[in-house]
Design a protein around this motif. Structure first.
Motif, PDB file in Angstrom:
ATOM      1  N   GLU A  38      55.070  64.941  56.103  1.00 53.13           N
ATOM      2  CA  GLU A  38      55.840  64.113  57.027  1.00 53.13           C
ATOM      3  C   GLU A  38      54.943  63.136  57.793  1.00 53.13           C
ATOM      4  OE1 GLU A  38      58.056  68.112  56.910  1.00 53.13           O
ATOM      5  OE2 GLU A  38      55.990  67.369  56.765  1.00 53.13           O
ATOM      6  N   VAL A  39      55.553  62.059  58.226  1.00 54.95           N
ATOM      7  CA  VAL A  39      54.900  61.091  59.110  1.00 54.95           C
ATOM      8  C   VAL A  39      55.855  60.791  60.256  1.00 54.95           C
ATOM      9  CG1 VAL A  39      53.502  60.051  57.292  1.00 54.95           C
ATOM     10  CG2 VAL A  39      55.769  59.102  57.813  1.00 54.95           C
ATOM     11  N   ILE A  40      55.326  60.237  61.325  1.00 50.21           N
ATOM     12  CA  ILE A  40      56.132  59.807  62.469  1.00 50.21           C
ATOM     13  C   ILE A  40      56.220  58.284  62.423  1.00 50.21           C
ATOM     14  CG2 ILE A  40      56.317  59.736  64.982  1.00 50.21           C
ATOM     15  CD1 ILE A  40      54.807  62.365  65.101  1.00 50.21           C
ATOM     16  N   TRP A  41      57.430  57.788  62.189  1.00 49.73           N
ATOM     17  CA  TRP A  41      57.626  56.342  62.132  1.00 49.73           C
ATOM     18  C   TRP A  41      57.584  55.715  63.522  1.00 49.73           C
ATOM     19  CZ3 TRP A  41      56.703  53.632  58.096  1.00 49.73           C
ATOM     20  CH2 TRP A  41      56.977  54.107  56.815  1.00 49.73           C
ATOM     21  N   SER A  42      58.229  56.351  64.473  1.00 53.84           N
ATOM     22  CA  SER A  42      58.276  55.785  65.825  1.00 53.84           C
ATOM     23  C   SER A  42      58.583  56.884  66.825  1.00 53.84           C
ATOM     24  CB  SER A  42      59.329  54.670  65.923  1.00 53.84           C
ATOM     25  OG  SER A  42      60.623  55.199  65.676  1.00 53.84           O
ATOM     26  N   HIS A  63      53.832  55.319  63.151  1.00 52.63           N
ATOM     27  CA  HIS A  63      53.213  55.587  64.450  1.00 52.63           C
ATOM     28  C   HIS A  63      52.091  56.609  64.314  1.00 52.63           C
ATOM     29  CE1 HIS A  63      53.058  56.203  68.840  1.00 52.63           C
ATOM     30  NE2 HIS A  63      52.981  57.494  68.575  1.00 52.63           N
ATOM     31  N   CYS A  64      52.273  57.622  63.448  1.00 52.47           N
ATOM     32  CA  CYS A  64      51.263  58.672  63.268  1.00 52.47           C
ATOM     33  C   CYS A  64      51.383  59.244  61.859  1.00 52.47           C
ATOM     34  CB  CYS A  64      51.440  59.775  64.307  1.00 52.47           C
ATOM     35  SG  CYS A  64      50.269  61.137  64.146  1.00 52.47           S
ATOM     36  N   CYS A  65      50.231  59.401  61.206  1.00 46.44           N
ATOM     37  CA  CYS A  65      50.189  59.974  59.855  1.00 46.44           C
ATOM     38  C   CYS A  65      49.408  61.278  59.803  1.00 46.44           C
ATOM     39  CB  CYS A  65      49.567  58.966  58.884  1.00 46.44           C
ATOM     40  SG  CYS A  65      50.460  57.407  58.746  1.00 46.44           S
ATOM     41  N   LYS A  66      49.071  61.836  60.937  1.00 46.85           N
ATOM     42  CA  LYS A  66      48.280  63.065  60.952  1.00 46.85           C
ATOM     43  C   LYS A  66      49.125  64.270  60.533  1.00 46.85           C
ATOM     44  CE  LYS A  66      45.324  64.066  64.125  1.00 46.85           C
ATOM     45  NZ  LYS A  66      44.115  64.122  63.314  1.00 46.85           N
ATOM     46  N   LYS A  67      48.477  65.221  59.881  1.00 47.01           N
ATOM     47  CA  LYS A  67      49.128  66.456  59.488  1.00 47.01           C
ATOM     48  C   LYS A  67      49.473  67.302  60.704  1.00 47.01           C
ATOM     49  CE  LYS A  67      50.191  69.741  56.393  1.00 47.01           C
ATOM     50  NZ  LYS A  67      51.305  69.613  55.410  1.00 47.01           N
ATOM     51  N   ASN A  68      48.624  67.222  61.730  1.00 54.33           N
ATOM     52  CA  ASN A  68      48.839  67.996  62.968  1.00 54.33           C
ATOM     53  C   ASN A  68      48.808  67.060  64.176  1.00 54.33           C
ATOM     54  OD1 ASN A  68      46.155  67.448  62.454  1.00 54.33           O
ATOM     55  ND2 ASN A  68      45.390  69.316  63.408  1.00 54.33           N
ATOM     56  N   PRO A  69      49.900  66.351  64.422  1.00 50.50           N
ATOM     57  CA  PRO A  69      49.935  65.395  65.537  1.00 50.50           C
ATOM     58  C   PRO A  69      49.866  66.086  66.895  1.00 50.50           C
ATOM     59  CG  PRO A  69      52.122  65.687  64.622  1.00 50.50           C
ATOM     60  CD  PRO A  69      51.185  66.440  63.722  1.00 50.50           C
ATOM     61  N   THR A  70      49.342  65.353  67.862  1.00 49.13           N
ATOM     62  CA  THR A  70      49.290  65.791  69.254  1.00 49.13           C
ATOM     63  C   THR A  70      50.045  64.783  70.101  1.00 49.13           C
ATOM     64  OG1 THR A  70      47.140  66.851  68.915  1.00 49.13           O
ATOM     65  CG2 THR A  70      47.789  66.365  71.178  1.00 49.13           C
ATOM     66  N   GLN A 108      61.956  61.203  71.992  1.00 53.94           N
ATOM     67  CA  GLN A 108      62.635  60.980  70.725  1.00 53.94           C
ATOM     68  C   GLN A 108      61.608  60.639  69.660  1.00 53.94           C
ATOM     69  OE1 GLN A 108      66.433  58.596  70.510  1.00 53.94           O
ATOM     70  NE2 GLN A 108      65.134  57.228  69.325  1.00 53.94           N
ATOM     71  N   VAL A 109      61.802  61.181  68.462  1.00 56.24           N
ATOM     72  CA  VAL A 109      60.848  60.967  67.374  1.00 56.24           C
ATOM     73  C   VAL A 109      61.611  60.703  66.086  1.00 56.24           C
ATOM     74  CG1 VAL A 109      60.686  63.468  67.006  1.00 56.24           C
ATOM     75  CG2 VAL A 109      58.903  61.976  66.092  1.00 56.24           C
ATOM     76  N   SER A 110      61.143  59.708  65.335  1.00 59.26           N
ATOM     77  CA  SER A 110      61.705  59.389  64.023  1.00 59.26           C
ATOM     78  C   SER A 110      60.723  59.872  62.960  1.00 59.26           C
ATOM     79  CB  SER A 110      61.941  57.880  63.886  1.00 59.26           C
ATOM     80  OG  SER A 110      62.423  57.561  62.590  1.00 59.26           O
ATOM     81  N   VAL A 111      61.148  60.837  62.143  1.00 64.33           N
ATOM     82  CA  VAL A 111      60.283  61.492  61.171  1.00 64.33           C
ATOM     83  C   VAL A 111      60.624  60.990  59.773  1.00 64.33           C
ATOM     84  CG1 VAL A 111      59.507  63.717  60.254  1.00 64.33           C
ATOM     85  CG2 VAL A 111      60.180  63.517  62.658  1.00 64.33           C
ATOM     86  N   GLY A 112      59.604  60.633  59.001  1.00 64.99           N
ATOM     87  CA  GLY A 112      59.788  60.182  57.634  1.00 64.99           C
ATOM     88  C   GLY A 112      59.144  61.121  56.631  1.00 64.99           C
ATOM     89  N   SER A 113      59.489  60.929  55.323  1.00 63.14           N
ATOM     90  CA  SER A 113      58.983  61.771  54.229  1.00 63.14           C
ATOM     91  C   SER A 113      59.302  63.237  54.490  1.00 63.14           C
ATOM     92  CB  SER A 113      57.473  61.573  54.045  1.00 63.14           C
ATOM     93  OG  SER A 113      57.163  60.227  53.785  1.00 63.14           O
ATOM     94  N   ALA A 114      60.491  63.482  55.035  1.00 62.00           N
ATOM     95  CA  ALA A 114      60.837  64.837  55.463  1.00 62.00           C
ATOM     96  C   ALA A 114      62.041  65.415  54.753  1.00 62.00           C
ATOM     97  CB  ALA A 114      61.107  64.838  56.967  1.00 62.00           C
ATOM     98  N   GLY A 115      62.736  64.622  53.937  1.00 70.84           N
ATOM     99  CA  GLY A 115      63.990  65.087  53.361  1.00 70.84           C
ATOM    100  C   GLY A 115      65.158  64.612  54.190  1.00 70.84           C
ATOM    101  N   THR A 116      66.321  64.567  53.560  1.00 73.85           N
ATOM    102  CA  THR A 116      67.500  64.001  54.236  1.00 73.85           C
ATOM    103  C   THR A 116      68.695  64.946  54.217  1.00 73.85           C
ATOM    104  OG1 THR A 116      68.094  62.904  52.156  1.00 73.85           O
ATOM    105  CG2 THR A 116      66.806  61.629  53.752  1.00 73.85           C
TER     106      THR A 116
END
Length: 404
Positions: A38-42, A63-70, A108-116
């Motif tokens: 997964e990534v965080i789009w915004s 916004h973030c591509c880390k495996k373990n975001p902070t 609020q977080v928008s998550v991508g590459s996560a399934g729909t």
């Protein structure tokens, strides 16, 4: 909340259900590990501390591509188009008993590459919560009944697509190796002032480690503090025998026919911390009949059901709700007036002193009970030596012989 072309849009809400422990500056830091790629789009109302490697994306960069975001909260004054409800307080969350309206934080977080769909979305794992340092331990995410929302006009109910909860618990032993506060005692009926136990929060070591504490009257070293980019959270305290950042002094001040009065003083010895929204919890049997408090807010706590012997005290907003750093202004105080219960009231054996004291949720160290100030007629009996008895006997014998 809703699906996106490659993931979902979610609202993360953090509720602080702790009665008297709040999260103060520099605020909360939330982390987790993604189950897939997964990534965080915004984000709205918060931001990640690092973007990570997003080199494989072109055009629209996440916004973030880390495996373990902070994630951290945004600061007050954030533009309105970057805010949502209950965000942007710098990570500060009030305690539930003190200010329930502000005991929540959200983003609020928008998550991508996560399934729909509910079948393809995987729950994040390895959640961590820091509140200016360690202390919290988080469990795994668990699916719960979906959240429901009532429209503004109260005529329609909508619901989320998925909801999961994560529970984090606090341990003072994980947060710090030594205590953070201590209690000293005094009374009107005894001139002895019982100080905090020596080395309660550490021992003075300015010889082996210069600069470990600040001598009273000397200038404070210009080291990075809690509000600087380096976020130095280690307390820099005034050199005292107890070496605690916070000292609470309980003084039995006056005794009336039907009432008695106590004075409480909180002193900050930490040069690196202003304690905003501070609170104190005191356990004493006479709190079931407290009559009046001066310059403090008061709320009874009943952790043992119907037994009302625990009180939460905190400062009045815009007056003394901030305990300033060490120095002339680094103290707050109040007086408490109690009505006597003839069945239980006494000043004997330290009854007038608190049983337990907490500051900002941390347990404070009290002096040992045998060191409490004694009533004048409760002092240990004097031991009369044999030499003194011999002298008295000799004088008495000489006096009687003079009249024979």
């Amino acid at each position: 909340m809703s699906w996106t072309p490659d993931g979902y849009l979610a609202v993360v809400t953090m509720n602080n259900f702790q009665q008297y422990r709040h999260i103060e500056s520099p605020g909360w830091t939330l982390g987790w590990t993604w189950a897939k790629k997964e990534v965080i789009w915004s984000m709205v109302g918060a931001q990640t501390t690092e973007q990570g490697d997003c080199s494989k994306y072109q055009g629209n960069i996440p916004h973030c591509c880390k495996k373990n975001p902070t994630v951290v909260d945004l600061l007050p004054g954030t533009p309105y188009n970057q805010q949502i409800a209950n965000c942007c307080r710098g990570g500060v969350i009030a305690s539930w008993a003190q200010d329930p309206i502000n005991a929540v934080s959200a983003f609020q977080v928008s998550v991508g590459s996560a399934g729909t769909s509910n079948k393809t979305v995987r729950l994040p794992k390895n959640f961590t919560l820091l509140a200016g340092g360690p202390g919290y331990t988080c469990g795994p995410a668990k699916k719960v009944r979906v959240s429901k929302f009532l429209s503004a006009d109260g005529r329609r109910v909508t619901q989320a697509l998925m909801t999961w909860n994560v529970t984090c618990v606090y341990s003072q032993f994980l947060a710090q190796k030594t205590p953070t506060c201590c209690v000293s005692l005094s009374s009107f009926y005894n001139d002895t002032i019982i100080p905090c136990p020596a080395c309660t929060c550490g021992c003075q070591n300015n010889i082996a480690q210069p600069g470990s504490c600040v001598e009273r009257g000397l200038p404070v070293p210009s080291t990075p503090g809690i509000n600087t980019p380096s976020k130095n959270l280690a307390p820099l305290v005034e050199c005292t025998p107890h070496m605690c950042p916070i000292r609470i002094h309980w003084h039995i001040k006056l005794n009336y026919k039907e009432y008695w009065r106590a004075k409480v003083t909180l002193t900050n010895f930490n040069y690196r911390m202003n304690y905003s929204q501070w609170n104190m919890v005191v356990q004493h049997p006479n709190f079931d009949n407290v009559t009046q408090l001066f310059s403090f807010n008061y709320k009874p706590l009943t952790p043992y059901g119907t037994i009302n012997d625990t009180a939460m005290l905190w400062g009045v907003k815009f007056y003394n709700d901030m305990l300033m750093q060490a120095g002339p202004m680094g103290n707050v105080q109040s007086e408490l007036l109690f009505q006597k219960d003839k069945q239980t009231f006494t000043f004997k054996q330290g009854w007038g002193f608190p049983r337990r004291v907490y500051f900002n949720g941390d347990d404070c160290v009290l002096p040992p009970p045998d060191a409490y100030p004694w009533l004048p007629n409760m002092s240990p009996p004097l031991r009369v030596g044999k030499a003194f008895l011999l002298i008295v006997s000799f004088v008495l014998s000489a006096y009687l012989l003079a009249f024979l």
